[in-house]
Scaffold this motif. Structure first.
Motif, PDB file in Angstrom:
ATOM      1  N   ILE A  17      37.121   6.137  17.521  1.00  0.00           N
ATOM      2  CA  ILE A  17      36.125   6.614  16.567  1.00  0.00           C
ATOM      3  C   ILE A  17      36.799   7.323  15.389  1.00  0.00           C
ATOM      4  O   ILE A  17      36.330   7.240  14.247  1.00  0.00           O
ATOM      5  N   VAL A  18      37.924   7.999  15.642  1.00  0.00           N
ATOM      6  CA  VAL A  18      38.660   8.661  14.568  1.00  0.00           C
ATOM      7  C   VAL A  18      39.268   7.624  13.630  1.00  0.00           C
ATOM      8  O   VAL A  18      39.224   7.767  12.399  1.00  0.00           O
ATOM      9  N   VAL A  19      39.819   6.565  14.199  1.00  0.00           N
ATOM     10  CA  VAL A  19      40.364   5.484  13.377  1.00  0.00           C
ATOM     11  C   VAL A  19      39.254   4.834  12.560  1.00  0.00           C
ATOM     12  O   VAL A  19      39.437   4.483  11.386  1.00  0.00           O
ATOM     13  N   GLY A  20      38.080   4.674  13.162  1.00  0.00           N
ATOM     14  CA  GLY A  20      36.961   4.108  12.430  1.00  0.00           C
ATOM     15  C   GLY A  20      36.531   4.977  11.257  1.00  0.00           C
ATOM     16  O   GLY A  20      36.270   4.466  10.159  1.00  0.00           O
ATOM     17  N   LEU A  21      36.470   6.277  11.461  1.00  0.00           N
ATOM     18  CA  LEU A  21      36.099   7.181  10.368  1.00  0.00           C
ATOM     19  C   LEU A  21      37.165   7.198   9.275  1.00  0.00           C
ATOM     20  O   LEU A  21      36.843   7.260   8.084  1.00  0.00           O
ATOM     21  N   PHE A  22      38.433   7.117   9.681  1.00  0.00           N
ATOM     22  CA  PHE A  22      39.512   7.011   8.694  1.00  0.00           C
ATOM     23  C   PHE A  22      39.373   5.725   7.887  1.00  0.00           C
ATOM     24  O   PHE A  22      39.525   5.717   6.654  1.00  0.00           O
ATOM     25  N   GLY A  23      39.062   4.623   8.574  1.00  0.00           N
ATOM     26  CA  GLY A  23      38.863   3.361   7.873  1.00  0.00           C
ATOM     27  C   GLY A  23      37.683   3.416   6.925  1.00  0.00           C
ATOM     28  O   GLY A  23      37.739   2.870   5.811  1.00  0.00           O
ATOM     29  N   LEU A  24      36.603   4.090   7.339  1.00  0.00           N
ATOM     30  CA  LEU A  24      35.433   4.227   6.468  1.00  0.00           C
ATOM     31  C   LEU A  24      35.783   5.008   5.208  1.00  0.00           C
ATOM     32  O   LEU A  24      35.380   4.630   4.095  1.00  0.00           O
ATOM     33  N   LEU A  25      36.539   6.089   5.367  1.00  0.00           N
ATOM     34  CA  LEU A  25      36.882   6.920   4.221  1.00  0.00           C
ATOM     35  C   LEU A  25      37.883   6.251   3.293  1.00  0.00           C
ATOM     36  O   LEU A  25      37.680   6.203   2.069  1.00  0.00           O
ATOM     37  N   VAL A  26      38.954   5.683   3.864  1.00  0.00           N
ATOM     38  CA  VAL A  26      40.063   5.178   3.056  1.00  0.00           C
ATOM     39  C   VAL A  26      39.865   3.706   2.699  1.00  0.00           C
ATOM     40  O   VAL A  26      39.907   3.326   1.524  1.00  0.00           O
ATOM     41  N   LEU A  27      39.659   2.867   3.696  1.00  0.00           N
ATOM     42  CA  LEU A  27      39.618   1.427   3.447  1.00  0.00           C
ATOM     43  C   LEU A  27      38.312   0.989   2.793  1.00  0.00           C
ATOM     44  O   LEU A  27      38.312   0.237   1.816  1.00  0.00           O
ATOM     45  N   VAL A  28      37.210   1.461   3.335  1.00  0.00           N
ATOM     46  CA  VAL A  28      35.904   1.026   2.836  1.00  0.00           C
ATOM     47  C   VAL A  28      35.573   1.656   1.493  1.00  0.00           C
ATOM     48  O   VAL A  28      35.143   0.972   0.551  1.00  0.00           O
ATOM     49  N   ASN A  29      35.799   2.986   1.382  1.00  0.00           N
ATOM     50  CA  ASN A  29      35.377   3.707   0.177  1.00  0.00           C
ATOM     51  C   ASN A  29      36.477   3.840  -0.874  1.00  0.00           C
ATOM     52  O   ASN A  29      36.277   3.470  -2.034  1.00  0.00           O
ATOM     53  N   VAL A  30      37.630   4.374  -0.492  1.00  0.00           N
ATOM     54  CA  VAL A  30      38.684   4.642  -1.478  1.00  0.00           C
ATOM     55  C   VAL A  30      39.254   3.342  -2.037  1.00  0.00           C
ATOM     56  O   VAL A  30      39.335   3.139  -3.260  1.00  0.00           O
ATOM     57  N   PHE A  31      39.662   2.426  -1.171  1.00  0.00           N
ATOM     58  CA  PHE A  31      40.240   1.166  -1.629  1.00  0.00           C
ATOM     59  C   PHE A  31      39.180   0.124  -1.994  1.00  0.00           C
ATOM     60  O   PHE A  31      39.511  -0.899  -2.596  1.00  0.00           O
ATOM     61  N   GLY A  32      37.937   0.375  -1.638  1.00  0.00           N
ATOM     62  CA  GLY A  32      36.853  -0.494  -2.062  1.00  0.00           C
ATOM     63  C   GLY A  32      36.762  -1.830  -1.357  1.00  0.00           C
ATOM     64  O   GLY A  32      36.171  -2.773  -1.889  1.00  0.00           O
ATOM     65  N   PHE A  33      37.314  -1.944  -0.151  1.00  0.00           N
ATOM     66  CA  PHE A  33      37.202  -3.202   0.585  1.00  0.00           C
ATOM     67  C   PHE A  33      35.802  -3.404   1.154  1.00  0.00           C
ATOM     68  O   PHE A  33      35.444  -4.518   1.524  1.00  0.00           O
ATOM     69  N   GLY A  34      35.020  -2.324   1.236  1.00  0.00           N
ATOM     70  CA  GLY A  34      33.669  -2.425   1.765  1.00  0.00           C
ATOM     71  C   GLY A  34      33.663  -2.728   3.251  1.00  0.00           C
ATOM     72  O   GLY A  34      34.705  -2.803   3.909  1.00  0.00           O
ATOM     73  N   PHE A  35      32.452  -2.881   3.797  1.00  0.00           N
ATOM     74  CA  PHE A  35      32.332  -3.283   5.200  1.00  0.00           C
ATOM     75  C   PHE A  35      32.695  -4.761   5.292  1.00  0.00           C
ATOM     76  O   PHE A  35      31.947  -5.635   4.843  1.00  0.00           O
ATOM     77  N   SER A  36      33.851  -5.036   5.864  1.00  0.00           N
ATOM     78  CA  SER A  36      34.358  -6.404   5.854  1.00  0.00           C
ATOM     79  C   SER A  36      35.303  -6.631   7.024  1.00  0.00           C
ATOM     80  O   SER A  36      35.784  -5.686   7.660  1.00  0.00           O
ATOM     81  N   PHE A  56      38.259  -7.721   6.675  1.00  0.00           N
ATOM     82  CA  PHE A  56      39.574  -7.249   6.268  1.00  0.00           C
ATOM     83  C   PHE A  56      39.729  -5.757   6.565  1.00  0.00           C
ATOM     84  O   PHE A  56      40.779  -5.326   7.052  1.00  0.00           O
ATOM     85  N   SER A  57      38.691  -4.974   6.288  1.00  0.00           N
ATOM     86  CA  SER A  57      38.733  -3.548   6.611  1.00  0.00           C
ATOM     87  C   SER A  57      38.874  -3.343   8.120  1.00  0.00           C
ATOM     88  O   SER A  57      39.650  -2.489   8.578  1.00  0.00           O
ATOM     89  N   GLY A  58      38.131  -4.137   8.894  1.00  0.00           N
ATOM     90  CA  GLY A  58      38.243  -4.034  10.339  1.00  0.00           C
ATOM     91  C   GLY A  58      39.620  -4.412  10.845  1.00  0.00           C
ATOM     92  O   GLY A  58      40.160  -3.766  11.754  1.00  0.00           O
ATOM     93  N   ALA A  59      40.221  -5.454  10.262  1.00  0.00           N
ATOM     94  CA  ALA A  59      41.561  -5.876  10.682  1.00  0.00           C
ATOM     95  C   ALA A  59      42.595  -4.798  10.388  1.00  0.00           C
ATOM     96  O   ALA A  59      43.487  -4.530  11.203  1.00  0.00           O
ATOM     97  N   LEU A  60      42.486  -4.154   9.217  1.00  0.00           N
ATOM     98  CA  LEU A  60      43.425  -3.080   8.884  1.00  0.00           C
ATOM     99  C   LEU A  60      43.254  -1.887   9.822  1.00  0.00           C
ATOM    100  O   LEU A  60      44.241  -1.263  10.230  1.00  0.00           O
ATOM    101  N   ALA A  61      42.004  -1.565  10.162  1.00  0.00           N
ATOM    102  CA  ALA A  61      41.770  -0.457  11.085  1.00  0.00           C
ATOM    103  C   ALA A  61      42.331  -0.766  12.469  1.00  0.00           C
ATOM    104  O   ALA A  61      42.966   0.089  13.110  1.00  0.00           O
ATOM    105  N   LEU A  62      42.140  -1.992  12.946  1.00  0.00           N
ATOM    106  CA  LEU A  62      42.654  -2.356  14.264  1.00  0.00           C
ATOM    107  C   LEU A  62      44.173  -2.465  14.274  1.00  0.00           C
ATOM    108  O   LEU A  62      44.797  -2.316  15.325  1.00  0.00           O
ATOM    109  N   THR A  63      44.757  -2.720  13.106  1.00  0.00           N
ATOM    110  CA  THR A  63      46.217  -2.731  13.020  1.00  0.00           C
ATOM    111  C   THR A  63      46.785  -1.366  13.388  1.00  0.00           C
ATOM    112  O   THR A  63      47.867  -1.264  13.980  1.00  0.00           O
ATOM    113  N   ILE A  64      46.056  -0.304  13.033  1.00  0.00           N
ATOM    114  CA  ILE A  64      46.506   1.045  13.389  1.00  0.00           C
ATOM    115  C   ILE A  64      46.601   1.190  14.902  1.00  0.00           C
ATOM    116  O   ILE A  64      47.493   1.868  15.420  1.00  0.00           O
TER     117      ILE A  64
END
Length: 295
Positions: free
Chosen positions: A113-132, A134-142
């Motif tokens: 859940i912490v990785v998911g919240l990090f992905g929401l803040l950084v990948l989805v919002n900051v980098f603008g990948f949105g809910f996608s 690709f964002s999920g793949a980057l989060a699971l890479t962690i």
């Protein structure tokens, strides 16, 4: 009480606890499979879900899970193997190397859940990948990077020192020795770990709620343009995976047969993860025989 008696009692306690754990796991798996196997059919595996009507399937969610798995492995495997080679063969012992290993261990124990919240803040919002996807793949890479790094290190450490020294003595460079001698021997271990990591990705849900999303657009499986929003190959579209779909049905499902759909989807998920584990064991044995000439 004699040492032999103490040893027998300790052995009996350990065996009993191990048997209890096996029975609990077998009971859980049996309960899920008994409830779900009767609902699995070709139509169930290929048809889209229904919101309020009976008869929905898990086709898009199953495809999304497999597609996400491929994307994650494409990112994770090269990075993980490369980092494992560096940590095993090139990193000099010291505080910096110890700190990197500490970071790897910390990442491996992060709650999803912490990785998911990090992905929401950084990948989805900051980098603008949105809910996608690709964002999920980057989060699971962690999640998978620490596992891949450790497995690669262990695989390279299992190579006999004599073979490594013999290669260097013949005049081969260090990289050529790693590439031609060490990696082939370590391949069974690395391959087994990779497949186990893939099974872990397939069953993840919490991190994907905040990165890949909880809904999927209507997919046109005749449209293979990866830039189209309705194409199943578009990595930048929202994608509800099978594990997320199970959570969503159990929490807010409106279809009359929602419990049956959740049970069938859970059985499919369990069978897929079991298949990954069995495949890992089989491939590990095959590769071990091929590269070590064992019988």
């Amino acid at each position: 009480m004699s040492a032999k008696t103490v040893d027998k009692i300790a052995t009996a306690v350990i065996v009993a606890l191990a048997g209890l754990i096996v029975l609990i796991m077998a009971g859980l798996l049996g309960f899920i499979l008994v409830r779900g196997l009767g609902h699995i059919s070709f139509d169930f595996l290929t048809s889209p879900p229904e919101t309020i009507k009976e008869g929905g399937g898990i086709g898009p969610q199953l495809f999304n899970s497999l597609f996400l798995l491929v994307l994650t492995m494409i990112i994770t495997v090269p990075l993980g193997i490369g980092a494992g080679i560096y940590m095993s063969e090139y990193a000099k012992p010291g505080k910096i190397t110890d700190f990197i290993r500490l970071i790897v261990e910390v990442l491996s124990s992060f709650p999803s859940i912490v990785v998911g919240l990090f992905g929401l803040l950084v990948l989805v919002n900051v980098f603008g990948f949105g809910f996608s996807l690709f964002s999920g793949a980057l989060a699971l890479t962690i999640f998978n990077l620490p596992l891949m790094v450790r497995i690669t290190e262990q695989g390279l450490a299992s190579v006999p020192q004599a073979q490594k020294e013999a290669s260097l003595a013949l005049g081969l460079s260090k990289w050529k020795t790693i590439q031609s001698v060490m990696l082939p021997i370590a391949t069974p271990i690395i391959l087994t770990g990779t497949i186990l990591a893939a099974g872990r990705v397939f069953g993840e849900a919490a991190a994907l709620l905040f990165t890949a999303g909880m809904s999927s657009p209507r997919l046109d499986f005749s449209n293979w343009n990866p830039l189209s929003p309705t194409s199943p190959l578009n990595p930048f579209r929202p994608a509800e995976t099978l594990a997320v779909h199970i959570w969503k049905i159990n929490s807010e499902g409106l279809a009359p047969d929602a419990p049956e759909i959740a049970a069938g989807a859970s059985a499919v998920l369990i069978l897929t993860v079991l298949a990954f584990n069995l495949l890992a064991r089989w491939l590990g044995r095959v590769m071990l025989k091929k590269f070590t000439a064992t019988k």
